[in-house]
Design a protein around this motif. Structure first.
Motif: not given
Length: 416
Positions: A374-378
């Protein structure tokens, strides 16, 4: 020499503590690249540092009020310098790079733990108006921040100048700070400790609900401050994709600057600001900063979240000390030692938990994986997950401050 010289030596003592707490995390990327030290092991080094400080705090609680301040203060600086020198040699001489680094961390952490127990009660005992005590405590702790700024900026720029292969030069240079201050503490006047017959016993302190609230506040404050401080350098580079120099200066360096500004401002004008509401507002702002840092798709916004967290947590640690000192003025060095135990426990558990959650999120197939997706890609480090879940620490600050405020209203206790 005058009490002013003592106060200045104490300021430098907090600079020394900033060196031992913040130098190694700035070198994590070097340890990872050159010596293949994995991320979870680096997190354990942070845990080892603060766990050792915690054990040192516990031991110091039992002896400092009996033997006085000078000997343990000199010993603290000697151990800090020795540990930094061992850090420079650690990966080469140990049975493994991680083991050599661990030995160095333990040695300088004992020095850091002694400083945490000793410096604050010395300044608290120096002559000053009662209404200025909280402000002076905040000013004292601001020197930890300015020391952190110096460590981050100096180390980042020097590492860029000399190259990663010559990184051992950096801990050797930083070891000069405790060596010089060691000599100063052999000469400056120091206050007497509180005699046993006058000191509020630890049993009485631990039975007091107000002190329990302050202990929870210290635990949460240590975790909220150190989790962001310890991981922001690596997160800026691996999680946000910033270059190391840019990430260090815009992340942990600005974090320390804003934390120093917050403590200095309160140190100069804190007598006009109610302490408990300020602590509550700080916890709310810190929680917001953790969320922004973790969920922002923009690297610039993420770095702003990391840096602004420094301002948010500025008052937490010295504010908790001031609450306890105002409520229990005869607590002595033992009281500050117990508070340091709680703060160092938070400082150990917070960064370790964030690192462990980050590592687990990269292999989990459950809730952590869902949060990660659910979080931005890293870059796959999982640090976004670790920082997002670490929001629980500043939220605990809000809970603890509210608890202390309720006790204050019920018993009309001084709150700062």
């Amino acid at each position: 020499m005058t009490p002013t010289a003592t106060r200045r030596a104490c300021y430098t003592g907090y600079v020394v503590q900033a060196v031992v707490n913040n130098l190694a995390p700035l070198l994590f990327i070097v340890f990872q690249r050159r010596y293949d030290v994995p991320l979870d092991v680096l997190g354990r080094l942070v845990l080892l540092n603060f766990a050792t400080q915690l054990v040192t705090d516990v031991v110091a609680v039992k002896v400092v009020d009996r033997i006085g301040y000078r000997v343990p203060l000199v010993l603290a600086h000697a151990l800090a310098a020795t540990g930094l020198l061992l850090l420079a040699a650690g990966p080469q001489w140990g049975p493994s790079p991680a083991a050599g680094l661990a030995v160095a961390v333990v040695v300088y952490a004992v020095g850091g733990g002694l400083l945490e127990v000793l410096v604050s009660p010395v300044v608290e005992a120096l002559p000053s108006p009662a209404e200025a005590k909280a402000a002076q405590m905040s000013l004292l702790h601001s020197f930890y921040c300015w020391g952190q700024v110096a460590v981050v900026v100096g180390t980042t720029l020097l590492l860029a100048a000399v190259g990663e292969e010559d990184w051992p030069l950096l801990p050797v240079l930083w070891a000069l700070v405790p060596l010089v201050n060691l000599v100063v503490f052999t000469r400056v006047p120091l206050p007497a400790t509180v005699p046993d017959e006058h000191r509020t016993s630890l049993r009485a302190l631990l039975r007091a609900p107000a002190f329990t609230a302050v202990l929870l506040l210290m635990l949460a404050a240590g975790a909220a401050e150190l989790t962001m401080s310890q991981w922001s350098s690596l997160y800026a580079e691996q999680g946000l994709g910033a270059a190391k120099v840019t990430g260090d200066l815009a992340g942990p360096a600005l974090f320390a600057v804003l934390m120093g500004v917050g403590r200095t401002v309160y140190g100069l004008w804190g007598s006009r600001i109610p302490l408990v509401p300020a602590l509550t507002a700080s916890g709310v702002l810190a929680a917001a900063c953790y969320v922004v840092a973790a969920v922002s798709e923009s690297p610039a916004a993420g770095l702003v979240g990391c840096a602004a967290c420094g301002l948010a947590v500025a008052l937490l640690w010295p504010g908790a000390f001031s609450l306890a000192a105002a409520r229990f003025p005869l607590g002595g060095a033992a009281m500050f030692g117990v508070l340091a135990v709680a703060g160092d426990a938070g400082g150990a558990l917070g960064p370790w938990a964030a690192g462990a959650l980050a590592e687990a999120s990269t292999t989990s197939t459950g809730v952590l994986q869902q949060i990660s997706e659910a979080l931005p890609a890293d870059d796959g480090s999982g640090l976004r997950v670790g920082l997002l879940l670490a929001v629980v620490f500043p939220l605990l600050v809000v809970v603890a401050a509210a608890g202390f405020a309720a006790l204050h209203r019920r018993r009309a206790l001084p709150a700062g």
